[in-house]
Design an enzyme around this catalytic site. Structure first.
Site, mmCIF file in Angstrom:
data_model
loop_
_atom_site.group_PDB
_atom_site.id
_atom_site.type_symbol
_atom_site.label_atom_id
_atom_site.label_comp_id
_atom_site.label_asym_id
_atom_site.label_seq_id
_atom_site.Cartn_x
_atom_site.Cartn_y
_atom_site.Cartn_z
ATOM 1 N N PHE A 1 4.806 -7.458 6.536
ATOM 2 C CA PHE A 1 3.518 -7.693 7.187
ATOM 3 C C PHE A 1 3.333 -9.196 7.427
ATOM 4 O O PHE A 1 3.562 -9.998 6.522
ATOM 5 C CB PHE A 1 2.435 -7.165 6.232
ATOM 6 C CG PHE A 1 1.024 -7.287 6.706
ATOM 7 C CD1 PHE A 1 0.494 -6.378 7.608
ATOM 8 C CD2 PHE A 1 0.206 -8.292 6.218
ATOM 9 C CE1 PHE A 1 -0.817 -6.475 8.023
ATOM 10 C CE2 PHE A 1 -1.115 -8.390 6.631
ATOM 11 C CZ PHE A 1 -1.627 -7.487 7.535
ATOM 12 N N ASN B 1 -4.262 -7.443 -0.903
ATOM 13 C CA ASN B 1 -4.542 -7.107 0.488
ATOM 14 C C ASN B 1 -3.805 -5.803 0.755
ATOM 15 O O ASN B 1 -2.651 -5.804 1.186
ATOM 16 C CB ASN B 1 -4.048 -8.209 1.425
ATOM 17 C CG ASN B 1 -4.191 -7.794 2.887
ATOM 18 O OD1 ASN B 1 -4.921 -6.845 3.196
ATOM 19 N ND2 ASN B 1 -3.489 -8.478 3.775
ATOM 20 N N PRO B 2 -4.448 -4.689 0.432
ATOM 21 C CA PRO B 2 -3.751 -3.401 0.529
ATOM 22 C C PRO B 2 -3.770 -2.887 1.963
ATOM 23 O O PRO B 2 -4.481 -3.428 2.812
ATOM 24 C CB PRO B 2 -4.611 -2.502 -0.358
ATOM 25 C CG PRO B 2 -6.001 -3.028 -0.159
ATOM 26 C CD PRO B 2 -5.853 -4.522 0.015
HETATM 27 N N1 GLN Z 1 -5.696 -6.844 8.348
HETATM 28 C C1 GLN Z 1 -4.745 -5.919 8.896
HETATM 29 C C2 GLN Z 1 -4.767 -6.028 10.418
HETATM 30 O O1 GLN Z 1 -5.392 -6.890 10.935
HETATM 31 C C3 GLN Z 1 -5.017 -4.537 8.379
HETATM 32 C C4 GLN Z 1 -4.240 -4.108 7.195
HETATM 33 C C5 GLN Z 1 -4.222 -5.125 6.090
HETATM 34 O O2 GLN Z 1 -4.413 -6.289 6.195
HETATM 35 N N2 GLN Z 1 -4.007 -4.757 4.946
HETATM 36 O O3 GLN Z 1 -4.102 -5.320 11.117
#
Ligand code: GLN
Length: 288
Positions: A96, A195-196
């Protein structure tokens, strides 16, 4: 292509990115040309202003990078780095990409750690991904001990690489599942942060950069988005000492649901905090 001026290359890049509806074509063109030439964005802008040129080989590399970005590959996958607070983290497929809004979540955890009177406060980052929050804590609160947990093998590799590149001695990385991890730390933590994944399964993000390139396991949290949050709430109660702080990132519409959920699990003082765009972004609570 002979040796084109940087300003001309930027114009071509901005034009291609605009036509692909990339949200910030000027910034991305400057960052990509800077990346290809080894310049910061500011240096690149200065060079472009004084009429500097690029070799035909570098110009080709830039246009290749622009083509990838126009196909909506994330900027950070092309440059290989994502800025997070003072860190430059390595990112790519399988992990991520850290977001600016999570910088404010990390700040809440840093403040909570700094408020602990112990000489070596303990923080746990559950689902660390690239290691962003954990590395911010470990570097910005140097007297803290930080433990970061990740259950995706692909993401874990990036976290390990980032930890090695930053070179911290107060961070322990653990490849494990939230449900079983760290039995040795039950009752021993001062701060738990995460930050799940919290997007509801059917609320698929519009941006192709997110939808097609961020790992699904980092995005989706079940029918209401809160499956992992419910698990985190239970697990964090076992990790924290009485008075310890929980900090959870969530979606802008989820503040009330988080406060209700945490209060029902027995947490004290659930409070929702906004990010820099004034959207609800994190809820904190205290272990009774
Ligand atoms: N913040 C993420 C996004 O903008 C969503 C999932 C996460 O951060 N855990 O796509």
């Amino acid at each position: 292509m002979s040796e084109p001026a940087l300003a001309e290359l930027l114009r071509r890049g901005v034009d291609l990115l605009s036509r692909a509806r990339v949200p910030s074509p000027q910034a991305d063109a400057e960052l990509l040309l800077g990346h290809v030439l080894g310049f910061s964005r500011g240096e690149l802008q200065a060079k472009a202003l004084v009429g500097a040129q690029a070799s035909s080989e570098r110009a080709r590399a830039f246009l290749d990078a622009v083509e990838r970005r126009a196909a909506r590959e994330p900027l950070q996958h092309i440059t290989g780095v994502a800025a997070f607070r003072h860190l430059q983290l390595r990112v790519g497929p399988g992990v991520f990409v850290p977001r600016p809004e999570t910088e404010t979540v990390a700040q809440l955890a840093i403040d909570a750690l700094l408020a602990v009177p112990s000489p070596a406060p303990v923080a746990i980052d559950l689902g660390t991904g690239s290691g962003a929050i954990a590395l911010a804590l470990a570097t910005e609160v140097a007297h803290a001990r930080v433990i970061a947990v990740e259950n995706s093998a692909r993401a874990f590799v990036w976290a390990r690489e980032n930890a090695a590149a930053v070179g911290v001695s107060n961070l322990r990385l653990v490849f494990d599942d939230l449900a079983h991890c760290l039995p040795d730390l039950e009752g021993a933590a001062d701060v738990v942060v995460s930050n799940p994944p919290y997007i509801p399964d059917d609320a698929v993000p519009r941006d192709p950069e997110v939808r097609l390139h961020d790992p699904a396991a980092a995005l989706y949290g079940g029918p209401d988005g809160l499956d992992v949050v419910r698990a985190l709430s239970h697990r964090a109660l076992t990790f924290l000492r009485p008075g310890g702080a929980l900090i959870l990132e969530h979606g802008e519409q989820q503040g009330r649901a988080l406060r209700t959920l945490l209060a029902a699990d027995g947490w004290r003082d659930p409070v929702t905090h906004k990010d820099l765009t004034r959207r609800d972004r994190a809820t904190t609570a205290t272990r009774p």
